[in-house]
Design a protein around this motif. Structure first.
Motif, PDB file in Angstrom:
ATOM      1  N   SER A 104     -29.507  35.533   3.220  1.00 16.28           N
ATOM      2  CA  SER A 104     -29.198  36.562   2.236  1.00 16.28           C
ATOM      3  C   SER A 104     -30.351  37.550   2.149  1.00 16.28           C
ATOM      4  O   SER A 104     -31.513  37.185   2.350  1.00 16.28           O
ATOM      5  CB  SER A 104     -28.953  35.945   0.851  1.00 16.28           C
ATOM      6  N   PHE A 105     -30.007  38.808   1.818  1.00 16.86           N
ATOM      7  CA  PHE A 105     -31.014  39.848   1.668  1.00 16.86           C
ATOM      8  C   PHE A 105     -30.816  40.555   0.337  1.00 16.86           C
ATOM      9  O   PHE A 105     -29.690  40.849  -0.064  1.00 16.86           O
ATOM     10  CB  PHE A 105     -30.899  40.869   2.811  1.00 16.86           C
ATOM     11  N   THR A 106     -31.922  40.807  -0.343  1.00 18.32           N
ATOM     12  CA  THR A 106     -31.880  41.577  -1.575  1.00 18.32           C
ATOM     13  C   THR A 106     -33.055  42.537  -1.565  1.00 18.32           C
ATOM     14  O   THR A 106     -34.050  42.315  -0.864  1.00 18.32           O
ATOM     15  CB  THR A 106     -31.915  40.667  -2.823  1.00 18.32           C
ATOM     16  N   ARG A 107     -32.966  43.621  -2.341  1.00 18.68           N
ATOM     17  CA  ARG A 107     -33.978  44.668  -2.300  1.00 18.68           C
ATOM     18  C   ARG A 107     -34.943  44.592  -3.489  1.00 18.68           C
ATOM     19  O   ARG A 107     -34.529  44.361  -4.617  1.00 18.68           O
ATOM     20  CB  ARG A 107     -33.315  46.046  -2.314  1.00 18.68           C
ATOM     21  N   GLN A 108     -36.209  44.813  -3.210  1.00 18.86           N
ATOM     22  CA  GLN A 108     -37.204  45.078  -4.240  1.00 18.86           C
ATOM     23  C   GLN A 108     -37.456  46.581  -4.199  1.00 18.86           C
ATOM     24  O   GLN A 108     -38.184  47.068  -3.354  1.00 18.86           O
ATOM     25  CB  GLN A 108     -38.502  44.302  -3.981  1.00 18.86           C
ATOM     26  N   GLN A 109     -36.834  47.305  -5.113  1.00 17.82           N
ATOM     27  CA  GLN A 109     -36.875  48.769  -5.020  1.00 17.82           C
ATOM     28  C   GLN A 109     -38.245  49.367  -5.290  1.00 17.82           C
ATOM     29  O   GLN A 109     -38.553  50.458  -4.815  1.00 17.82           O
ATOM     30  CB  GLN A 109     -35.852  49.398  -5.982  1.00 17.82           C
ATOM     31  N   GLU A 110     -39.088  48.661  -6.064  1.00 15.03           N
ATOM     32  CA  GLU A 110     -40.408  49.175  -6.388  1.00 15.03           C
ATOM     33  C   GLU A 110     -41.469  48.148  -5.985  1.00 15.03           C
ATOM     34  O   GLU A 110     -41.244  46.944  -6.128  1.00 15.03           O
ATOM     35  CB  GLU A 110     -40.542  49.444  -7.890  1.00 15.03           C
ATOM     36  N   PRO A 111     -42.629  48.602  -5.519  1.00 14.57           N
ATOM     37  CA  PRO A 111     -43.707  47.672  -5.124  1.00 14.57           C
ATOM     38  C   PRO A 111     -44.478  47.186  -6.345  1.00 14.57           C
ATOM     39  O   PRO A 111     -45.608  47.608  -6.601  1.00 14.57           O
ATOM     40  CB  PRO A 111     -44.570  48.539  -4.205  1.00 14.57           C
ATOM     41  N   LEU A 112     -43.888  46.242  -7.081  1.00 17.87           N
ATOM     42  CA  LEU A 112     -44.471  45.788  -8.341  1.00 17.87           C
ATOM     43  C   LEU A 112     -45.120  44.411  -8.233  1.00 17.87           C
ATOM     44  O   LEU A 112     -45.358  43.767  -9.254  1.00 17.87           O
ATOM     45  CB  LEU A 112     -43.396  45.783  -9.441  1.00 17.87           C
ATOM     46  N   GLY A 113     -45.396  43.956  -7.033  1.00 23.58           N
ATOM     47  CA  GLY A 113     -46.133  42.714  -6.885  1.00 23.58           C
ATOM     48  C   GLY A 113     -45.288  41.522  -6.486  1.00 23.58           C
ATOM     49  O   GLY A 113     -44.047  41.566  -6.509  1.00 23.58           O
ATOM     50  N   LEU A 114     -45.979  40.427  -6.151  1.00 18.49           N
ATOM     51  CA  LEU A 114     -45.312  39.206  -5.687  1.00 18.49           C
ATOM     52  C   LEU A 114     -44.422  38.615  -6.769  1.00 18.49           C
ATOM     53  O   LEU A 114     -43.310  38.163  -6.478  1.00 18.49           O
ATOM     54  CB  LEU A 114     -46.363  38.190  -5.241  1.00 18.49           C
ATOM     55  N   GLY A 115     -44.900  38.598  -8.007  1.00 16.73           N
ATOM     56  CA  GLY A 115     -44.082  38.041  -9.082  1.00 16.73           C
ATOM     57  C   GLY A 115     -42.761  38.771  -9.217  1.00 16.73           C
ATOM     58  O   GLY A 115     -41.702  38.157  -9.409  1.00 16.73           O
ATOM     59  N   HIS A 116     -42.792  40.082  -9.097  1.00 11.93           N
ATOM     60  CA  HIS A 116     -41.567  40.878  -9.181  1.00 11.93           C
ATOM     61  C   HIS A 116     -40.655  40.617  -7.987  1.00 11.93           C
ATOM     62  O   HIS A 116     -39.427  40.528  -8.134  1.00 11.93           O
ATOM     63  CB  HIS A 116     -41.916  42.370  -9.260  1.00 11.93           C
ATOM     64  N   ALA A 117     -41.249  40.466  -6.806  1.00 10.06           N
ATOM     65  CA  ALA A 117     -40.445  40.174  -5.609  1.00 10.06           C
ATOM     66  C   ALA A 117     -39.707  38.847  -5.770  1.00 10.06           C
ATOM     67  O   ALA A 117     -38.529  38.737  -5.427  1.00 10.06           O
ATOM     68  CB  ALA A 117     -41.343  40.143  -4.370  1.00 10.06           C
ATOM     69  N   VAL A 118     -40.391  37.828  -6.287  1.00  9.39           N
ATOM     70  CA  VAL A 118     -39.754  36.531  -6.523  1.00  9.39           C
ATOM     71  C   VAL A 118     -38.621  36.687  -7.533  1.00  9.39           C
ATOM     72  O   VAL A 118     -37.527  36.144  -7.345  1.00  9.39           O
ATOM     73  CB  VAL A 118     -40.797  35.504  -7.019  1.00  9.39           C
ATOM     74  N   GLN A 225     -42.776  39.149 -17.792  1.00  4.33           N
ATOM     75  CA  GLN A 225     -44.205  39.066 -17.479  1.00  4.33           C
ATOM     76  C   GLN A 225     -44.850  40.447 -17.507  1.00  4.33           C
ATOM     77  O   GLN A 225     -44.363  41.385 -16.871  1.00  4.33           O
ATOM     78  CB  GLN A 225     -44.400  38.440 -16.093  1.00  4.33           C
ATOM     79  N   GLU A 226     -45.946  40.585 -18.237  1.00  2.25           N
ATOM     80  CA  GLU A 226     -46.683  41.841 -18.260  1.00  2.25           C
ATOM     81  C   GLU A 226     -47.419  42.035 -16.940  1.00  2.25           C
ATOM     82  O   GLU A 226     -47.758  41.080 -16.251  1.00  2.25           O
ATOM     83  CB  GLU A 226     -47.685  41.850 -19.422  1.00  2.25           C
ATOM     84  N   ARG A 227     -47.665  43.278 -16.605  1.00  3.90           N
ATOM     85  CA  ARG A 227     -48.396  43.573 -15.382  1.00  3.90           C
ATOM     86  C   ARG A 227     -49.844  43.112 -15.523  1.00  3.90           C
ATOM     87  O   ARG A 227     -50.449  43.249 -16.583  1.00  3.90           O
ATOM     88  CB  ARG A 227     -48.349  45.066 -15.073  1.00  3.90           C
ATOM     89  N   GLY A 228     -50.367  42.565 -14.414  1.00  5.01           N
ATOM     90  CA  GLY A 228     -51.733  42.070 -14.418  1.00  5.01           C
ATOM     91  C   GLY A 228     -52.595  42.833 -13.442  1.00  5.01           C
ATOM     92  O   GLY A 228     -52.565  44.068 -13.396  1.00  5.01           O
ATOM     93  N   ALA A 229     -53.349  42.094 -12.615  1.00  5.86           N
ATOM     94  CA  ALA A 229     -54.252  42.710 -11.646  1.00  5.86           C
ATOM     95  C   ALA A 229     -53.498  43.669 -10.736  1.00  5.86           C
ATOM     96  O   ALA A 229     -52.377  43.396 -10.307  1.00  5.86           O
ATOM     97  CB  ALA A 229     -54.935  41.628 -10.813  1.00  5.86           C
ATOM     98  N   GLY A 230     -54.117  44.834 -10.459  1.00  7.23           N
ATOM     99  CA  GLY A 230     -53.487  45.821  -9.597  1.00  7.23           C
ATOM    100  C   GLY A 230     -52.288  46.490 -10.220  1.00  7.23           C
ATOM    101  O   GLY A 230     -51.487  47.118  -9.511  1.00  7.23           O
ATOM    102  N   ASN A 231     -52.113  46.323 -11.533  1.00 10.70           N
ATOM    103  CA  ASN A 231     -50.958  46.874 -12.258  1.00 10.70           C
ATOM    104  C   ASN A 231     -49.648  46.338 -11.695  1.00 10.70           C
ATOM    105  O   ASN A 231     -48.622  47.028 -11.692  1.00 10.70           O
ATOM    106  CB  ASN A 231     -50.965  48.408 -12.198  1.00 10.70           C
ATOM    107  N   GLU A 232     -49.690  45.083 -11.202  1.00 11.33           N
ATOM    108  CA  GLU A 232     -48.526  44.435 -10.627  1.00 11.33           C
ATOM    109  C   GLU A 232     -48.170  43.173 -11.423  1.00 11.33           C
ATOM    110  O   GLU A 232     -49.005  42.632 -12.159  1.00 11.33           O
ATOM    111  CB  GLU A 232     -48.778  44.054  -9.171  1.00 11.33           C
TER     112      GLU A 232
END
Length: 295
Positions: A104-118, A225-232
């Motif tokens: 399966s494939f899904t999109r992460q439309q914005e580069p908001l970090g690993l937590g967001h990708a998961v 989850q609030e953004r942390g290091a790197g604003n991600e």
């Protein structure tokens, strides 16, 4: 031994831009760069297959369609190979493909970090534990693969599992480090986590190497989850919150991890895996020795 819900699905966050490998990654996803003659992502998928993973979830971004094409049948190529009786090549291509309907494939439309990708994989994973394999990291070991060892430990401990390796204590400030508790199987209970601790403050010298088994409750945490290091949105921040309610164990991986997201790790991986290949080892070894002699 208590039975734990089976880990059937694995998430591969492959949306990164790969800026450290420009200009190559302007056209080719970093996950498709080759170590000897296989893309990096193939090594990672093979590790998941060995561990018994049944469903492969790729979190992609723009210009990553090549990965989707790679894990599909290439009709024109296979037809040409068939006409030329290239059976060995056809067998090689068939062996790289997961079974139909298991990818399966899904999109992460914005580069908001690993937590967001998961978090982007939440609807596909659903309410079950899942493996997470960072696609930059490929592992080499004499025995079973890293994820297979983690699955075995999970059968004993349940909860969440993080793969760890040892580093020199004076290098701990470069990594995500875990606190060490009581021994369990091929690992130990994790008492805490800290990302790149200040020199001399690390709770241990066990660093996180890019493999995880996580319970689905992490999705709810990552959602707010609030953004942390790197604003991600950082996965480590989410795991620290999950640690308050669930157990974490560290699987002590005894092998070598190559960070193919960095140029030096990528080059070392090519050398290490080339030297394992009987068909090219003599030439590579001779050339490598000559290079070393000239240093």
């Amino acid at each position: 031994m208590a039975e734990h819900k089976k880990v059937r699905k694995a998430v591969f966050p492959v949306a990164g831009l790969g800026t450290r490998f420009l200009p190559a990654t302007k056209a080719v996803p970093k996950e498709m760069l080759t170590v000897v003659d296989k893309p990096i992502i193939q090594y990672v998928v093979d590790e998941a297959l060995e561990a018994g993973i049944e469903h492969f979830v790729f979190v992609t971004g723009r210009n990553k369609h090549i990965i989707e094409d790679y894990f599909d049948i290439h009709f024109e190529l296979e037809q040409t190979l068939r006409e030329r009786s290239k059976q060995a090549e056809m067998t090689l291509l068939a062996g790289q493909l997961p079974k139909a309907g298991t990818v399966s494939f899904t999109r992460q439309q914005e580069p908001l970090g690993l937590g967001h990708a998961v978090w982007c994989a939440r609807e596909i994973v659903g309410n079950e534990p899942f493996a997470l394999l960072l696609p930059d990291m490929i592992m080499k070991s004499e025995g079973k693969g890293c994820m297979k060892g983690m699955i075995d430990l999970y059968a004993q401990s349940g909860g969440n599992i993080i793969a760890v390796e040892e580093c020199a204590p004076d290098q701990a400030h470069k990594y995500g480090i875990v606190g060490v508790g009581e021994a369990i199987g091929d690992g130990f209970r994790i008492t805490g986590m800290v990302e790149k601790p200040a020199k001399g403050t690390a709770p241990s010298n066990y660093f996180i190497n890019g493999r995880y088994i996580l319970q689905p409750e992490v999705f709810k945490i990552l959602e707010t989850q609030e953004r942390g290091a790197g604003n991600e949105i950082q996965l480590t921040d989410g795991m620290l919150k999950l640690l308050k309610d669930q157990t974490f164990a560290g699987y002590h991986f005894r092998g070598t991890t190559y960070d193919c997201g960095a140029k030096d790790g990528f080059i070392l991986a090519n050398v290490a895996f080339a030297l394992e290949r009987a068909d090219i080892r003599p030439t590579v070894e001779e050339g490598f020795k000559a290079l070393l002699k000239g240093l």
